[in-house]
Design an enzyme around this catalytic site. Sequence first.
Site, PDB file in Angstrom:
ATOM      1  N   PHE A  25      36.047  50.004  15.782  1.00 19.80           N
ATOM      2  CA  PHE A  25      37.396  49.697  15.297  1.00 19.80           C
ATOM      3  C   PHE A  25      37.641  50.183  13.873  1.00 19.80           C
ATOM      4  CE2 PHE A  25      38.064  46.356  12.105  1.00 19.80           C
ATOM      5  CZ  PHE A  25      36.761  45.976  11.840  1.00 19.80           C
ATOM      6  N   LYS A  26      36.582  50.488  13.125  1.00 17.26           N
ATOM      7  CA  LYS A  26      36.783  50.925  11.737  1.00 17.26           C
ATOM      8  C   LYS A  26      37.603  52.209  11.664  1.00 17.26           C
ATOM      9  CE  LYS A  26      33.143  48.240   9.706  1.00 17.26           C
ATOM     10  NZ  LYS A  26      32.620  47.563  10.924  1.00 17.26           N
TER      11      LYS A  26
END
Length: 476
Positions: free
Chosen positions: A112-113
């Site tokens: 998700f980064k």
Amino acid sequence: MKYISTRGDQTPRGFCDILLEGLAPDGGLYLPMHYPKVDADTLARWRTLSYADLAFEILSLYIDDIPAADLKRLCQTTYTEQVFGTPQITPLKKLQDGLYLQALSNGPTLAFKDMAMQLLGHLFEYELARRGEELNILGATSGDTGSAAEYAMRGKKGVRVFMLSPNGRMSPFQVAQMFSLQDANIHNIAVEGVFDDCQDMVKAVSNDLAFKRKHHIGTVNSINWARLLAQVVYYFAGYFQATSGRVQSADSNSQKVSFAVPSGNFGNICAGHVARMMGLPIHQLVLATNENNVLDEFFRTGTYRVRATAETFETSSPSMDISKASNFERFVFDLLGRDGTRTAELFGPALAKNGGFTLGPAEFAAVAGFGFVSGSSSHADRLATIRETWEGSGVMIDTHTADGLKVGLQHRTPGVPMLVLETALPAKFAATIVEATGQQPEVPAALVGIEKLPKRFSVMQSDAVALKQLIEQVCT
Ligand SMILES: *Cc1c(COP(=O)(O)O)cnc(C)c1O
């Protein structure tokens, strides 16, 4: 919008000023002076927007020092189907009635980064060009953050990345992801040591203020407000998808949803807190930890106790293995009614000295008004959750997402959809997936065979002087 520090410094700063900075001068974190409120009409209008246009609407409430047309273009260049795999960017996957996974990990590094880091890459390139400046990003990684930063900054003008990692200690897949990048502005440095040695080298260089200024050394760590702001967008996007069946009804925008968030440094869930403060109808923010339960302990007891290195476990959800949560101060500032003096008292030098703090009863009682609940998960829980989800729904989830799902299931409220944030794809953590299901996780087509690509990196002793020499060589 202007920004202030959580430790009481009220000197107002613009978005682009804090974009390229780390901590505020008084050691606090930056937050907007207030959270813009979003009413039902605005929600109704945003409901049908594309992800990129939704991002533009939300970002423009917080950014007034980038012209609107430029900001819109930056959002549209960032959030494309080509980079994130689907036109919805963060699609929902239904597990059961009222229970969904929200996919945040279809970006280039499968975690998700990328959602925030990809935007940061475009913002940095834009702002550095406007100022005629350069930035050398220096970081240490044991996995996710480093690769997300490199994929966001590769080929960007005005930016170089120097990323240190412990030689021979990352998974072959992670090594391949980072070291196969051939872009001239990406410098992978494999350090003969462990992750802490890498971090010490970064600190040593950053503490040399003359060197830092001369070579424009910066970071991209999770305390950057721009990263947090980018994450606010997917809470809205998830909400709109989960409530889309009710679009026509009068109360479509009063339907509440809950989010379960696999948490480490409190960056992801802090964005959920911001979305809720803006008026997004969030019933509960379910904070899930692994065995490193610093935050679960706080939300159950009001005591925040920083863990020593020896007490910090290496788990099968490694991106949540934290000893303290670097974004947590932002929430506590809001919890304390934005009392910067009290926040400084809790998070200043006393934190290291006392190893933590316990809130007063009235302070802790206020937590209930912010929608947070919490829980923690163990290796055995992860295995069981991964196996049950695979057998029950035919969906394979990664170890971090499993922590979120396990704790999310403990906090379901009848009639309230629960969205579990999927923070990584199982391909990144194959060994545990095989342990749980007996099956190899699917590797996205674009990444099949990356282990065999040529690698570009240099090996270095754990020596800050050698690191400075390398930076100097590259920059002149
Ligand atoms: C970074 C990360 C987390 C933790 O997110 P925080 O913002 O630090 O709370 C969870 N899962 C994965 C896969 C991550 O990479």
